[in-house]
Design an enzyme around this catalytic site. Structure first.
Site, PDB file in Angstrom:
ATOM      1  N   TYR A   1      32.388  21.331-110.859  1.00 15.62           N
ATOM      2  CA  TYR A   1      31.806  20.433-109.867  1.00 15.62           C
ATOM      3  C   TYR A   1      31.937  19.002-110.355  1.00 15.62           C
ATOM      4  O   TYR A   1      31.751  18.722-111.548  1.00 15.62           O
ATOM      5  CB  TYR A   1      30.333  20.781-109.659  1.00 15.62           C
ATOM      6  CG  TYR A   1      29.614  19.926-108.643  1.00 15.62           C
ATOM      7  CD1 TYR A   1      29.932  19.999-107.284  1.00 15.62           C
ATOM      8  CD2 TYR A   1      28.617  19.041-109.033  1.00 15.62           C
ATOM      9  CE1 TYR A   1      29.270  19.223-106.352  1.00 15.62           C
ATOM     10  CE2 TYR A   1      27.949  18.261-108.102  1.00 15.62           C
ATOM     11  CZ  TYR A   1      28.277  18.360-106.767  1.00 15.62           C
ATOM     12  OH  TYR A   1      27.622  17.588-105.846  1.00 15.62           O
TER      13      TYR A   1
ATOM     14  N   ASP B   1      23.045   5.952-108.593  1.00 14.12           N
ATOM     15  CA  ASP B   1      23.602   6.765-107.511  1.00 14.12           C
ATOM     16  C   ASP B   1      23.041   6.292-106.170  1.00 14.12           C
ATOM     17  O   ASP B   1      22.226   6.969-105.532  1.00 14.12           O
ATOM     18  CB  ASP B   1      23.254   8.237-107.758  1.00 14.12           C
ATOM     19  CG  ASP B   1      23.856   9.169-106.713  1.00 14.12           C
ATOM     20  OD1 ASP B   1      24.872   8.789-106.104  1.00 14.12           O
ATOM     21  OD2 ASP B   1      23.302  10.269-106.528  1.00 14.12           O
TER      22      ASP B   1
ATOM     23  N   ASP C   1      31.706  15.992-104.873  1.00 15.39           N
ATOM     24  CA  ASP C   1      30.672  15.315-104.098  1.00 15.39           C
ATOM     25  C   ASP C   1      31.284  14.079-103.444  1.00 15.39           C
ATOM     26  O   ASP C   1      31.662  13.125-104.120  1.00 15.39           O
ATOM     27  CB  ASP C   1      29.540  14.923-105.048  1.00 15.39           C
ATOM     28  CG  ASP C   1      28.405  14.155-104.381  1.00 15.39           C
ATOM     29  OD1 ASP C   1      28.485  13.884-103.167  1.00 15.39           O
ATOM     30  OD2 ASP C   1      27.442  13.827-105.095  1.00 15.39           O
TER      31      ASP C   1
ATOM     32  N   ASP D   1      29.690  12.221-101.143  1.00 18.69           N
ATOM     33  CA  ASP D   1      28.603  11.403-100.601  1.00 18.69           C
ATOM     34  C   ASP D   1      28.560  11.490 -99.072  1.00 18.69           C
ATOM     35  O   ASP D   1      28.597  12.567 -98.517  1.00 18.69           O
ATOM     36  CB  ASP D   1      28.731   9.962-101.089  1.00 18.69           C
ATOM     37  CG  ASP D   1      28.353   9.801-102.560  1.00 18.69           C
ATOM     38  OD1 ASP D   1      27.782  10.753-103.126  1.00 18.69           O
ATOM     39  OD2 ASP D   1      28.644   8.762-103.144  1.00 18.69           O
TER      40      ASP D   1
ATOM     41  N   HIS E   1      32.004  18.042-100.444  1.00 19.08           N
ATOM     42  CA  HIS E   1      30.874  18.109 -99.523  1.00 19.08           C
ATOM     43  C   HIS E   1      30.472  16.720 -99.059  1.00 19.08           C
ATOM     44  O   HIS E   1      30.580  15.733 -99.784  1.00 19.08           O
ATOM     45  CB  HIS E   1      29.686  18.882-100.112  1.00 19.08           C
ATOM     46  CG  HIS E   1      28.990  18.247-101.272  1.00 19.08           C
ATOM     47  ND1 HIS E   1      28.172  17.147-101.150  1.00 19.08           N
ATOM     48  CD2 HIS E   1      28.943  18.591-102.580  1.00 19.08           C
ATOM     49  CE1 HIS E   1      27.664  16.841-102.323  1.00 19.08           C
ATOM     50  NE2 HIS E   1      28.125  17.690-103.215  1.00 19.08           N
TER      51      HIS E   1
ATOM     52  N   GLU F   1      27.278  14.631 -96.988  1.00 19.55           N
ATOM     53  CA  GLU F   1      25.841  14.746 -96.752  1.00 19.55           C
ATOM     54  C   GLU F   1      25.428  13.957 -95.519  1.00 19.55           C
ATOM     55  O   GLU F   1      26.160  13.086 -95.054  1.00 19.55           O
ATOM     56  CB  GLU F   1      25.066  14.271 -97.977  1.00 19.55           C
ATOM     57  CG  GLU F   1      25.301  12.826 -98.339  1.00 19.55           C
ATOM     58  CD  GLU F   1      24.901  12.518 -99.773  1.00 19.55           C
ATOM     59  OE1 GLU F   1      23.995  11.690 -99.950  1.00 19.55           O
ATOM     60  OE2 GLU F   1      25.493  13.097-100.711  1.00 19.55           O
TER      61      GLU F   1
ATOM     62  N   CYS G   1      19.941   9.232-104.397  1.00 18.18           N
ATOM     63  CA  CYS G   1      19.916  10.519-105.070  1.00 18.18           C
ATOM     64  C   CYS G   1      19.070  11.494-104.255  1.00 18.18           C
ATOM     65  O   CYS G   1      17.988  11.147-103.771  1.00 18.18           O
ATOM     66  CB  CYS G   1      19.347  10.369-106.472  1.00 18.18           C
ATOM     67  SG  CYS G   1      19.030  11.945-107.310  1.00 18.18           S
TER      68      CYS G   1
ATOM     69  N   ARG H   1      26.248  19.110 -96.644  1.00 17.98           N
ATOM     70  CA  ARG H   1      24.956  19.024 -97.338  1.00 17.98           C
ATOM     71  C   ARG H   1      23.937  18.392 -96.401  1.00 17.98           C
ATOM     72  O   ARG H   1      24.211  17.365 -95.770  1.00 17.98           O
ATOM     73  CB  ARG H   1      25.102  18.192 -98.606  1.00 17.98           C
ATOM     74  CG  ARG H   1      23.774  17.747 -99.212  1.00 17.98           C
ATOM     75  CD  ARG H   1      23.978  16.979-100.488  1.00 17.98           C
ATOM     76  NE  ARG H   1      22.941  15.979-100.680  1.00 17.98           N
ATOM     77  CZ  ARG H   1      22.834  15.200-101.754  1.00 17.98           C
ATOM     78  NH1 ARG H   1      23.708  15.321-102.743  1.00 17.98           N
ATOM     79  NH2 ARG H   1      21.874  14.296-101.836  1.00 17.98           N
TER      80      ARG H   1
ATOM     81  N   GLU I   1      19.740  20.463 -99.817  1.00 20.99           N
ATOM     82  CA  GLU I   1      19.291  19.725-100.994  1.00 20.99           C
ATOM     83  C   GLU I   1      17.775  19.676-101.099  1.00 20.99           C
ATOM     84  O   GLU I   1      17.061  19.589-100.087  1.00 20.99           O
ATOM     85  CB  GLU I   1      19.855  18.299-100.939  1.00 20.99           C
ATOM     86  CG  GLU I   1      19.437  17.382-102.079  1.00 20.99           C
ATOM     87  CD  GLU I   1      19.982  17.818-103.433  1.00 20.99           C
ATOM     88  OE1 GLU I   1      19.708  18.958-103.831  1.00 20.99           O
ATOM     89  OE2 GLU I   1      20.651  17.001-104.096  1.00 20.99           O
TER      90      GLU I   1
ATOM     91  N   ASN J   1      21.515  23.874-105.560  1.00 20.06           N
ATOM     92  CA  ASN J   1      21.637  22.823-106.571  1.00 20.06           C
ATOM     93  C   ASN J   1      20.542  23.001-107.611  1.00 20.06           C
ATOM     94  O   ASN J   1      19.355  22.824-107.315  1.00 20.06           O
ATOM     95  CB  ASN J   1      21.515  21.449-105.906  1.00 20.06           C
ATOM     96  CG  ASN J   1      21.626  20.300-106.907  1.00 20.06           C
ATOM     97  OD1 ASN J   1      21.974  20.503-108.064  1.00 20.06           O
ATOM     98  ND2 ASN J   1      21.326  19.097-106.454  1.00 20.06           N
TER      99      ASN J   1
END
Length: 308
Positions: free
Chosen positions: A51, A65, A92, A94, A119, A121, A129, A164, A194, A217
């Protein structure tokens, strides 16, 4: 094992392997890699995938982040990591680095980087985050447009597109469930919910969203109770990520060692806790590079002819 300079397994085959892992009898475990060398170690340890965390890419650049990294930075690091391992790499992405058209370009860039999937989100851009308070999510229909654009741009049908949702911590778990269903219907191959808190919440989500692979996660120091992979498998989850674990372990040791060296003026107290030079060379496949070099490097001054 990967070739000396890149994997000998095609990106499409690694994407296919990720899909097979997501539908297989055992949960797929994907530790986070903050470097290509860590990705190689993950492979040697026997995991099913690697990952690449957006939080880790940002942290490695000494940034928080909060959406400061760019598609170029994430794609470049992902390409380096995918090169060093035969395992499928999940990235990731974002919020897709912009609006739906940007999500489409993100898929194109990450396909070119050789990774197995990514992914997106449903947070607003710039994001936060997932385990911090103060998150905001976009309307579900905007996220559906992000996903639809990504699915439409995908050139390799094996490339995994994961959705996500951060809605559980903002609008409640019922909203996260409804969003997950909408994202599945928009073409998401995998759903990542998440910041669920408890085992019961993981079970409830699985029961409500039964017909698509789910990713859990297990990040440290967040809102989620840490559950073993075996228990997540029993709850019906198909994949688990450990996004920041290797970075936290490494940085914890780095800071402790630097403090001792600053105090004592020597690193001798750390020799038994370091990775030995021999093991580093083994992980780097140093001997194989030497063998390759000796087999192809034929230049010598005696047979050098400047006219040929």
């Amino acid at each position: 094992m990967a070739g000396l300079y890149s994997s000998e397994i095609t990106p499409t085959e690694r994407r296919r392997r990720l899909r097979e892992a997501l539908t297989g009898p055992s949960i797929a475990r994907l530790p986070g890699a903050f470097s290509p060398l860590v990705a190689r170690a993950i492979g040697e340890a026997g995991f099913e995938g690697v990952y690449v965390s957006g939080a880790v890419v940002a942290a490695d650049l000494a940034l928080p982040d909060i959406g400061l990294t760019t598609l170029t930075e994430v794609a470049a690091r992902s390409r380096q990591i995918a090169r060093a391992t035969d395992l499928p790499v999940l990235v990731d992405a974002d919020t897709g680095f912009g609006e739906p058209m940007s999500a489409a370009r993100t898929v194109s860039e990450l396909e070119d980087a050789g990774v197995a999937g990514c992914h997106f989100e449903d947070q607003v851009n710039p994001k936060r985050c997932g385990h911090l308070d103060g998150k905001e999510v976009v309307p579900a229909d905007l996220m559906v447009r992000r996903l639809s654009a990504a699915v439409r741009e995908r050139r390799d049908s094996e490339f995994v597109i994961c959705a996500r949702t951060d809605a559980a911590g903002v609008e409640g778990i019922d909203s996260a469930i409804e969003r997950a269903k909408a994202y599945r219907d928009a073409g998401a191959d995998l759903i990542f919910t998440e910041a669920l808190h408890t085992e019961d919440e993981f079970a409830r989500f699985r029961e409500a969203v039964p017909d698509v692979p789910l990713l859990a996660n297990m990040t440290e120091f967040g809102k989620t109770r840490l559950l073993p992979a075996g228990r997540l498998e029993e709850l019906g989850y198909d994949a688990v990520i450990y996004p920041v674990t290797t970075l936290r372990i490494a940085m914890g040791q780095v800071e402790e060692a630097l403090g001792e060296i600053a105090e004592t003026g020597t690193q001798t107290g750390w020799l038994e806790r370091m990775q030995h030079r021999a093991r580093l060379y083994e992980l780097l496949r140093y001997a194989e590079y030497n063998d390759f070099d000796q087999s192809v490097f034929t230049y010598s001054r005696e047979n050098y002819d400047p006219d040929n």
